[in-house]
Design a protein around this motif. Sequence first.
Motif, PDB file in Angstrom:
ATOM      1  N   ARG A 153      31.727  19.998   8.574  1.00  0.00           N
ATOM      2  CA  ARG A 153      32.177  21.384   8.701  1.00  0.00           C
ATOM      3  C   ARG A 153      31.534  22.181   7.574  1.00  0.00           C
ATOM      4  O   ARG A 153      31.920  22.035   6.421  1.00  0.00           O
ATOM      5  CB  ARG A 153      33.709  21.462   8.596  1.00  0.00           C
ATOM      6  CG  ARG A 153      34.464  20.486   9.495  1.00  0.00           C
ATOM      7  CD  ARG A 153      35.953  20.544   9.207  1.00  0.00           C
ATOM      8  NE  ARG A 153      36.252  20.416   7.790  1.00  0.00           N
ATOM      9  CZ  ARG A 153      36.399  19.264   7.148  1.00  0.00           C
ATOM     10  NH1 ARG A 153      36.315  18.121   7.791  1.00  0.00           N
ATOM     11  NH2 ARG A 153      36.645  19.254   5.850  1.00  0.00           N
TER      12      ARG A 153
ATOM     13  N   THR B   3      35.925  10.510  16.541  1.00  0.00           N
ATOM     14  CA  THR B   3      35.526  11.634  15.687  1.00  0.00           C
ATOM     15  C   THR B   3      36.089  11.504  14.281  1.00  0.00           C
ATOM     16  O   THR B   3      37.304  11.391  14.100  1.00  0.00           O
ATOM     17  CB  THR B   3      35.990  12.971  16.314  1.00  0.00           C
ATOM     18  OG1 THR B   3      35.500  13.029  17.652  1.00  0.00           O
ATOM     19  CG2 THR B   3      35.463  14.158  15.520  1.00  0.00           C
TER      20      THR B   3
ATOM     21  N   HIS C 290      36.481  25.422  16.842  1.00  0.00           N
ATOM     22  CA  HIS C 290      37.190  24.357  16.138  1.00  0.00           C
ATOM     23  C   HIS C 290      38.176  25.020  15.186  1.00  0.00           C
ATOM     24  O   HIS C 290      37.774  25.834  14.350  1.00  0.00           O
ATOM     25  CB  HIS C 290      36.203  23.508  15.329  1.00  0.00           C
ATOM     26  CG  HIS C 290      35.234  22.746  16.187  1.00  0.00           C
ATOM     27  ND1 HIS C 290      35.253  21.377  16.286  1.00  0.00           N
ATOM     28  CD2 HIS C 290      34.222  23.169  16.994  1.00  0.00           C
ATOM     29  CE1 HIS C 290      34.295  20.986  17.110  1.00  0.00           C
ATOM     30  NE2 HIS C 290      33.643  22.047  17.553  1.00  0.00           N
TER      31      HIS C 290
ATOM     32  N   HIS D 298      41.459  20.485  14.244  1.00  0.00           N
ATOM     33  CA  HIS D 298      41.191  19.455  13.227  1.00  0.00           C
ATOM     34  C   HIS D 298      42.369  19.194  12.298  1.00  0.00           C
ATOM     35  O   HIS D 298      42.321  18.256  11.511  1.00  0.00           O
ATOM     36  CB  HIS D 298      40.032  19.898  12.320  1.00  0.00           C
ATOM     37  CG  HIS D 298      38.689  19.931  12.962  1.00  0.00           C
ATOM     38  ND1 HIS D 298      37.576  19.395  12.371  1.00  0.00           N
ATOM     39  CD2 HIS D 298      38.267  20.454  14.141  1.00  0.00           C
ATOM     40  CE1 HIS D 298      36.515  19.587  13.143  1.00  0.00           C
ATOM     41  NE2 HIS D 298      36.902  20.241  14.226  1.00  0.00           N
TER      42      HIS D 298
ATOM     43  N   MET E  64      40.521  13.848  10.314  1.00  0.00           N
ATOM     44  CA  MET E  64      39.821  14.821   9.472  1.00  0.00           C
ATOM     45  C   MET E  64      40.361  14.715   8.059  1.00  0.00           C
ATOM     46  O   MET E  64      41.535  14.375   7.870  1.00  0.00           O
ATOM     47  CB  MET E  64      40.065  16.234  10.016  1.00  0.00           C
ATOM     48  CG  MET E  64      39.325  17.334   9.274  1.00  0.00           C
ATOM     49  SD  MET E  64      40.204  18.036   7.861  1.00  0.00           S
ATOM     50  CE  MET E  64      40.367  19.738   8.389  1.00  0.00           C
TER      51      MET E  64
ATOM     52  N   MET F 112      31.174  14.210  12.012  1.00  0.00           N
ATOM     53  CA  MET F 112      31.255  15.655  12.202  1.00  0.00           C
ATOM     54  C   MET F 112      31.412  16.322  10.842  1.00  0.00           C
ATOM     55  O   MET F 112      32.324  15.973  10.090  1.00  0.00           O
ATOM     56  CB  MET F 112      32.451  15.989  13.101  1.00  0.00           C
ATOM     57  CG  MET F 112      32.556  17.436  13.525  1.00  0.00           C
ATOM     58  SD  MET F 112      33.957  17.683  14.667  1.00  0.00           S
ATOM     59  CE  MET F 112      33.217  17.259  16.238  1.00  0.00           C
TER      60      MET F 112
ATOM     61  N   SER G  74      35.905  13.722  11.099  1.00  0.00           N
ATOM     62  CA  SER G  74      35.477  15.021  10.582  1.00  0.00           C
ATOM     63  C   SER G  74      35.618  15.037   9.067  1.00  0.00           C
ATOM     64  O   SER G  74      36.703  15.187   8.526  1.00  0.00           O
ATOM     65  CB  SER G  74      36.340  16.121  11.231  1.00  0.00           C
ATOM     66  OG  SER G  74      36.172  17.364  10.593  1.00  0.00           O
TER      67      SER G  74
END
Length: 214
Positions: free
Chosen positions: A204, A183, A60, A81, A146, A202, A185
């Motif tokens: 990180r 998604t 990623h 992202h 994201m 998601m 993020s």
Amino acid sequence: MYSELIHALNGKAQLVAVSKTQPADRIMQLYALGQRDFGENKVQEWEKKVDHLPSDIRWHLIGSLQTNKVKYVVGKVHLIHSVDRMKLLKEINKESAKAGIVSRILIQCKIAREETKAGADESSMEQMISAAERGMFPNVEIKGLMGMASFTENEEVVRHEFRQLRAHFERLKFRLGKEDFDTLSMGMSGDYRIAIEEGSTMVRIGSLLFGERK
Ligand SMILES: *Cc1c(COP(=O)(O)O)cnc(C)c1O
């Protein structure tokens, strides 16, 4: 720490283990435990590691990406992202077309009040989405959004920023009507619990897994 974290995520959000600055052997320790999604923020650093690591790792790219580096990552990373501007989106589409593939990306949105945090503002996000709706990027699949919250102890500020991002996400999901726009993020070591409460799919996470970066 790994199993505690997996337990805490409770299947609600996928874990991207942020391995920036970590050597290959640290990555392999998590790989041995079953982790396959890893995040890197610098193309050059990632390129040095990638050949020493198993090919079933899903990489990623989470850091800011210069357009001249796009050609080095297209086809090699699972998800980008950090698409925060039209020019970058165009370049990813162009290189993906050349390679005959479709690249998965997230649009990075600016939600933090701090000037330093990267991301597209609302008008720039709107521009990218409407261009995508017009079919300008056949070789890009926009998977979602994201964002990074402000770096603050004030949980309410963080929660408010995540909530804003979630609202953009839900609105766009409805507007695009696409199942694969799925998604969101958001969430790092310091704020992932709040992010999950606010609908992250998601997270990180770096320092919580690997220890503080030097
Ligand atoms: C470094 C980084 C992370 C992980 O940060 P930690 O606080 O170490 O969990 C997450 N997202 C981005 C974009 C990063 O650069």
